[in-house]
Design a protein around this motif. Sequence first.
Motif, PDB file in Angstrom:
ATOM      1  N   PRO A  55       0.827  -1.215   0.000  1.00 21.79           N
ATOM      2  CA  PRO A  55       0.000   0.000   0.000  1.00 21.79           C
ATOM      3  C   PRO A  55       0.855   1.256   0.000  1.00 21.79           C
ATOM      4  O   PRO A  55       1.999   1.251   0.461  1.00 21.79           O
ATOM      5  N   PRO A  56       0.308   2.364  -0.487  1.00 24.08           N
ATOM      6  CA  PRO A  56       1.087   3.607  -0.572  1.00 24.08           C
ATOM      7  C   PRO A  56       1.170   4.321   0.772  1.00 24.08           C
ATOM      8  O   PRO A  56       0.362   4.104   1.663  1.00 24.08           O
ATOM      9  N   PHE A  57       2.167   5.192   0.877  1.00 28.17           N
ATOM     10  CA  PHE A  57       2.294   6.060   2.047  1.00 28.17           C
ATOM     11  C   PHE A  57       1.482   7.328   1.785  1.00 28.17           C
ATOM     12  O   PHE A  57       1.941   8.230   1.084  1.00 28.17           O
ATOM     13  N   LEU A  58       0.289   7.378   2.318  1.00 29.37           N
ATOM     14  CA  LEU A  58      -0.585   8.537   2.108  1.00 29.37           C
ATOM     15  C   LEU A  58      -0.267   9.595   3.161  1.00 29.37           C
ATOM     16  O   LEU A  58      -1.004   9.801   4.128  1.00 29.37           O
ATOM     17  N   TRP A  59       0.846  10.292   2.954  1.00 28.63           N
ATOM     18  CA  TRP A  59       1.298  11.255   3.947  1.00 28.63           C
ATOM     19  C   TRP A  59       0.289  12.375   4.196  1.00 28.63           C
ATOM     20  O   TRP A  59       0.083  12.762   5.359  1.00 28.63           O
ATOM     21  N   PRO A  60      -0.343  12.935   3.162  1.00 27.01           N
ATOM     22  CA  PRO A  60      -1.305  14.018   3.448  1.00 27.01           C
ATOM     23  C   PRO A  60      -2.442  13.580   4.366  1.00 27.01           C
ATOM     24  O   PRO A  60      -2.803  14.298   5.308  1.00 27.01           O
ATOM     25  N   VAL A  61      -3.006  12.395   4.107  1.00 23.74           N
ATOM     26  CA  VAL A  61      -4.100  11.908   4.945  1.00 23.74           C
ATOM     27  C   VAL A  61      -3.596  11.607   6.352  1.00 23.74           C
ATOM     28  O   VAL A  61      -4.262  11.881   7.352  1.00 23.74           O
ATOM     29  N   ALA A  62      -2.386  11.036   6.435  1.00 18.81           N
ATOM     30  CA  ALA A  62      -1.813  10.730   7.748  1.00 18.81           C
ATOM     31  C   ALA A  62      -1.580  12.004   8.555  1.00 18.81           C
ATOM     32  O   ALA A  62      -1.832  12.047   9.768  1.00 18.81           O
ATOM     33  N   LEU A  63      -1.118  13.056   7.891  1.00 19.32           N
ATOM     34  CA  LEU A  63      -0.882  14.319   8.591  1.00 19.32           C
ATOM     35  C   LEU A  63      -2.191  14.948   9.054  1.00 19.32           C
ATOM     36  O   LEU A  63      -2.243  15.573  10.118  1.00 19.32           O
ATOM     37  N   VAL A  64      -3.250  14.773   8.264  1.00 19.64           N
ATOM     38  CA  VAL A  64      -4.558  15.264   8.685  1.00 19.64           C
ATOM     39  C   VAL A  64      -5.001  14.553   9.960  1.00 19.64           C
ATOM     40  O   VAL A  64      -5.507  15.169  10.905  1.00 19.64           O
ATOM     41  N   ALA A  65      -4.813  13.228   9.996  1.00 23.92           N
ATOM     42  CA  ALA A  65      -5.187  12.452  11.187  1.00 23.92           C
ATOM     43  C   ALA A  65      -4.381  12.901  12.396  1.00 23.92           C
ATOM     44  O   ALA A  65      -4.917  13.029  13.507  1.00 23.92           O
ATOM     45  N   LEU A  66      -3.095  13.155  12.194  1.00 25.80           N
ATOM     46  CA  LEU A  66      -2.258  13.599  13.303  1.00 25.80           C
ATOM     47  C   LEU A  66      -2.688  14.986  13.782  1.00 25.80           C
ATOM     48  O   LEU A  66      -2.701  15.266  14.991  1.00 25.80           O
ATOM     49  N   ALA A  67      -3.076  15.840  12.833  1.00 25.06           N
ATOM     50  CA  ALA A  67      -3.557  17.171  13.207  1.00 25.06           C
ATOM     51  C   ALA A  67      -4.851  17.084  13.997  1.00 25.06           C
ATOM     52  O   ALA A  67      -5.058  17.827  14.964  1.00 25.06           O
ATOM     53  N   LEU A  68      -5.729  16.169  13.594  1.00 21.11           N
ATOM     54  CA  LEU A  68      -6.981  15.980  14.326  1.00 21.11           C
ATOM     55  C   LEU A  68      -6.735  15.487  15.745  1.00 21.11           C
ATOM     56  O   LEU A  68      -7.545  15.721  16.644  1.00 21.11           O
ATOM     57  N   GLY A  69      -5.616  14.797  15.955  1.00 21.59           N
ATOM     58  CA  GLY A  69      -5.277  14.358  17.304  1.00 21.59           C
ATOM     59  C   GLY A  69      -4.629  15.450  18.135  1.00 21.59           C
ATOM     60  O   GLY A  69      -4.782  15.483  19.357  1.00 21.59           O
ATOM     61  N   THR A  70      -3.899  16.341  17.469  1.00 28.34           N
ATOM     62  CA  THR A  70      -3.204  17.420  18.184  1.00 28.34           C
ATOM     63  C   THR A  70      -4.135  18.580  18.510  1.00 28.34           C
ATOM     64  O   THR A  70      -4.039  19.189  19.589  1.00 28.34           O
ATOM     65  N   LEU A  71      -5.050  18.882  17.606  1.00 24.35           N
ATOM     66  CA  LEU A  71      -5.929  20.036  17.782  1.00 24.35           C
ATOM     67  C   LEU A  71      -6.775  19.972  19.054  1.00 24.35           C
ATOM     68  O   LEU A  71      -6.927  20.999  19.736  1.00 24.35           O
ATOM     69  N   PRO A  72      -7.348  18.814  19.416  1.00 22.79           N
ATOM     70  CA  PRO A  72      -8.132  18.785  20.671  1.00 22.79           C
ATOM     71  C   PRO A  72      -7.315  19.186  21.890  1.00 22.79           C
ATOM     72  O   PRO A  72      -7.832  19.868  22.788  1.00 22.79           O
ATOM     73  N   ALA A  73      -6.046  18.780  21.931  1.00 25.22           N
ATOM     74  CA  ALA A  73      -5.210  19.149  23.073  1.00 25.22           C
ATOM     75  C   ALA A  73      -5.004  20.661  23.130  1.00 25.22           C
ATOM     76  O   ALA A  73      -5.040  21.272  24.206  1.00 25.22           O
ATOM     77  N   LEU A  74      -4.790  21.280  21.969  1.00 24.91           N
ATOM     78  CA  LEU A  74      -4.597  22.737  21.929  1.00 24.91           C
ATOM     79  C   LEU A  74      -5.868  23.472  22.351  1.00 24.91           C
ATOM     80  O   LEU A  74      -5.824  24.451  23.097  1.00 24.91           O
ATOM     81  N   LEU A  75      -7.018  22.978  21.874  1.00 25.19           N
ATOM     82  CA  LEU A  75      -8.279  23.628  22.227  1.00 25.19           C
ATOM     83  C   LEU A  75      -8.608  23.427  23.704  1.00 25.19           C
ATOM     84  O   LEU A  75      -9.161  24.317  24.345  1.00 25.19           O
TER      85      LEU A  75
END
Length: 297
Positions: free
Chosen positions: A260-280
């Motif tokens: 399977p491919p390395f879908l870096w953009p989608v992976a970064l979106v998922a990581l951002a969704l995990g980081t954003l709740p902590a910031l908020l």
Amino acid sequence: MRFAVYAPLVLSLLLSALAPVLARRAEPALAARVLAPAAVLTAAATVWSLVLLAAALLGDVPPLVREAREDGRPFTDPVPEAIGLAACLALAVVALRLRRAVRAERSTRRALRRLAAGQPGDTELIVAASEVPRAFAIPGRPGRILVTSAMLGALGPAERRVLLAHERAHLTHRHGLVVTAVTLAAAADPLLGPVRTAVVFLVERWADERAAAAVGDRRVTARALARAALTAGRTGTVCALQFTDRAVTRRIAALQTGPPPFLWPVALVALALGTLPALLAADATGDLLGLLSAMLD
């Protein structure tokens, strides 16, 4: 405070919606490494948001309200009382769910340690005489692989190599800790249930890919999966490598295609969704402290 404190709940839903997409399309190791910490951060932020909502009830304590009004200071009720009480109830439920999850994890680990008890320290492979086809990794120092004679008998030499490489991958990459982390995250935040399901699937796919690389043949790896699933199906038991779960056909199909491919953009979106709740959640904390400080000054 009025909006940021609720954001982790919304972001939990978004992360849960994205997780199955990553599980189906992205490289398993990358997806698991992104989703697991994202789930832990989101769950922690969600629990902290509940703590903030419950703590906001302090703003309704009569002496504080009366003193603020008598001094002519502005008073803003940050959270309706009903929501604060609901948050208190939710925290009690979270504590109960976490307690049950921790007890279940400890019980499983004790059972696995008992299976490896009495074995020499340098023994990696434990073969148990049993008619039940099973194989699984036993985390620890050192990690062990337990395989029953029924499982070994059902597989050919190349397929046995697949089996051992798969279980060895679980030990090498500490998949037990990854699954434990997302299990506790889902216990704290039930909205993350789909993320846990995705990560459990991904660690199996991760181990499949490592096994395929070790034996150098994706078709042999797929055949080992299929044969183990058929063997377990005949005995009506849960066997090795989660072969009997509903995702087995997806795993076999994935092995019959290229990596399977390395879908870096989608992976970064998922990581951002995990980081954003902590910031908020941190922003909501500052708002609440500011409100309480203004009332007490």
